[in-house]
Scaffold this motif. Structure first.
Motif, short mmCIF file in Angstrom:
data_model
loop_
_atom_site.label_atom_id
_atom_site.label_comp_id
_atom_site.label_asym_id
_atom_site.label_seq_id
_atom_site.Cartn_x
_atom_site.Cartn_y
_atom_site.Cartn_z
N LEU A 37 0.84 -1.20 0.00
CA LEU A 37 0.00 0.00 0.00
C LEU A 37 0.87 1.26 0.00
CD1 LEU A 37 -2.79 -1.00 2.55
CD2 LEU A 37 -2.88 -1.06 0.05
N GLU A 38 1.98 1.20 0.73
CA GLU A 38 2.89 2.34 0.77
C GLU A 38 3.52 2.59 -0.60
OE1 GLU A 38 5.94 3.97 4.12
OE2 GLU A 38 6.27 1.93 3.42
N MET A 39 3.89 1.52 -1.29
CA MET A 39 4.47 1.65 -2.62
C MET A 39 3.45 2.23 -3.60
SD MET A 39 7.00 1.36 -4.67
CE MET A 39 8.18 0.37 -3.74
N ILE A 40 2.20 1.77 -3.51
CA ILE A 40 1.15 2.28 -4.40
C ILE A 40 0.89 3.75 -4.12
CG2 ILE A 40 -1.32 2.11 -4.90
CD1 ILE A 40 -1.04 -0.93 -4.33
N ALA A 41 0.87 4.12 -2.84
CA ALA A 41 0.66 5.53 -2.48
C ALA A 41 1.77 6.40 -3.02
CB ALA A 41 0.56 5.67 -0.96
N HIS A 42 2.98 5.85 -3.09
CA HIS A 42 4.14 6.62 -3.57
C HIS A 42 4.14 6.74 -5.09
CE1 HIS A 42 8.19 8.14 -3.92
NE2 HIS A 42 8.57 7.07 -4.62
N THR A 43 3.87 5.64 -5.79
CA THR A 43 3.99 5.63 -7.26
C THR A 43 2.68 5.93 -7.97
OG1 THR A 43 3.50 3.26 -7.38
CG2 THR A 43 5.81 3.91 -7.08
N LYS A 44 1.55 5.76 -7.27
CA LYS A 44 0.20 5.87 -7.86
C LYS A 44 -0.03 4.82 -8.95
CE LYS A 44 0.74 10.31 -8.67
NZ LYS A 44 0.45 11.70 -9.11
N ILE A 45 0.76 3.74 -8.91
CA ILE A 45 0.63 2.63 -9.84
C ILE A 45 0.18 1.41 -9.07
CG2 ILE A 45 1.83 1.11 -11.47
CD1 ILE A 45 3.77 3.41 -12.00
N VAL A 46 -0.95 0.84 -9.45
CA VAL A 46 -1.50 -0.29 -8.69
C VAL A 46 -0.94 -1.58 -9.26
CG1 VAL A 46 -3.61 -1.30 -7.76
CG2 VAL A 46 -3.59 1.09 -8.44
N GLU A 47 0.33 -1.80 -8.98
CA GLU A 47 1.02 -2.99 -9.47
C GLU A 47 2.27 -3.20 -8.63
OE1 GLU A 47 3.11 -4.65 -13.60
OE2 GLU A 47 1.76 -2.93 -13.65
#
Length: 371
Positions: A37-47
């Motif tokens: 979730l933290e990575m998605i929040a950072h990149t805005k890429i859901v992958e």
């Protein structure tokens, strides 16, 4: 995984995703772990890659929808999820699947699983959305589905404006819940001219709607036409539509008047049904009555290019930029020099011309249009 540094917007996205995951975990469903979730929040890429990637993939439509809501400034969007986004793709995934490694769920201790809820019951439990709103969203959702084929048929035969208007009337009544006899006035007369629709809520005129044939691309000339009606009658909302495309504009009175686009949605466009429903819901009688559209309008008006450029060229902002140039390069400069660079080398000249045109104060019926 390396530590991720989030800016204020990224932290807001993470807070939304964590809040959503906590709500879903309480229903016994598997959710992405915190690091993902933290990575998605950072990149805005859901992958993501590696273990847990499948869980993220199953929730991709839901997470993408929430990220878009966050971009609009909507607080806790997971409390307003459409029904089709309450579960992962393909149904529910439970926390101890035989084919997947268990993901971390965002609860401090294990609690007994609650009995499975039906979709409608889960919607009430998770979102706590008012009943009127759930009913309105469902009404809009069903109407869009129902009118896709008629709209495609109208476009295929390049239907006239009158035929387009018939479908628009049905959408207003069946999809957006306006009463044909008490809420809508066709051919509303405004100073020897006629607006296609005047919209009343509780006997108060709240909007004008201008309809064009379905093949007609909506443009600024059409907007100025309905703007004249709104200025003369003191109405703050205007809608342009060709049946497929719907544009909602807000009028702020004054000298000059200011017109801001609140949203645009193309019912025959590539956006998901959930995205189309979310925007058309703002025109539903009950939503417009409760001014749900105001938050979307204010957010878009606050970050439209002219407003942002005006802030960038303000003396306090230029002074901060001057200090940052000094800090980074050791070179002194002036706010005048920075202003000149922004105006002539960075910003689109058309935007500069538009901003100065607004500053000069055009006539009330042709004030600055902000999209």
């Amino acid at each position: 995984m390396n530590e991720i540094s989030l800016d204020a917007k990224g932290q807001n996205r993470l807070n939304i995703l964590v809040g959503w995951a906590a709500e879903v975990a309480r229903t016994g469903q598997q959710v992405p772990d915190h690091c993902h979730l933290e990575m998605i929040a950072h990149t805005k890429i859901v992958e993501v890659d590696g273990p847990g990637a499948k869980v993220v993939e199953l929730w991709e439509p839901t997470i993408s929808w929430m990220l878009k809501q966050a971009a609009f400034g909507v607080a806790e969007p997971y409390r307003h999820l459409p029904d089709e986004l309450l579960n992962p793709v393909g149904g529910e995934t439970r926390a101890h699947s035989e084919t997947q490694a268990p993901a971390v769920v965002l609860v401090e201790k294990q609690v007994p699983a609650e009995p499975p809820l039906a979709p409608r019951a889960r919607a009430a439990a998770v979102s706590r959305t008012p009943k009127w709103e759930l009913a309105a969203i469902e009404q809009v959702h069903d109407a869009i589905q129902r009118y896709i084929k008629p709209l495609e048929a109208l476009r295929a035969r390049d239907a006239k404006e009158g035929d387009t208007r018939m479908v628009v009337t049905d959408m207003l009544c069946e999809g957006l819940d306006y009463d044909k006899f008490t809420d809508l006035t066709t051919e509303y007369m405004v100073k020897q001219d006629f607006a296609d629709y005047g919209v009343r809520i509780d006997k108060q005129m709240v909007a004008f709607i201008e309809v064009k044939r379905i093949s007609q691309k909506l443009n600024e000339r059409h907007l100025r036409q309905v703007l004249m009606y709104a200025v003369n009658e003191g109405v703050e909302w205007m809608v342009l539509t060709n049946g497929a495309v719907w544009q909602a504009y807000h009028l702020t009175g004054g000298l000059p008047v200011v017109v801001d686009m609140a949203f645009e949605v193309d019912l025959l466009g590539p956006a998901s049904l959930a995205e189309k429903t979310e925007l058309m819901f703002l025109l539903h009688r009950e939503a417009l009555k409760r001014r749900r559209i105001d938050e979307v309008w204010r957010h878009r008006a606050a970050i439209e290019p002219g407003a942002v450029l005006d802030m960038l060229l303000s003396e306090p902002m230029l002074d901060q930029l001057r200090k940052e140039v000094k800090r980074r390069t050791g070179t002194a400069t002036t706010v005048e020099a920075l202003s000149e660079v922004i105006r002539t080398e960075i910003v689109d000249p058309k935007l500069i011309a538009k901003l100065f045109k607004a500053d000069r104060g055009p006539a009330p019926a042709s004030g600055p249009l902000r999209k």
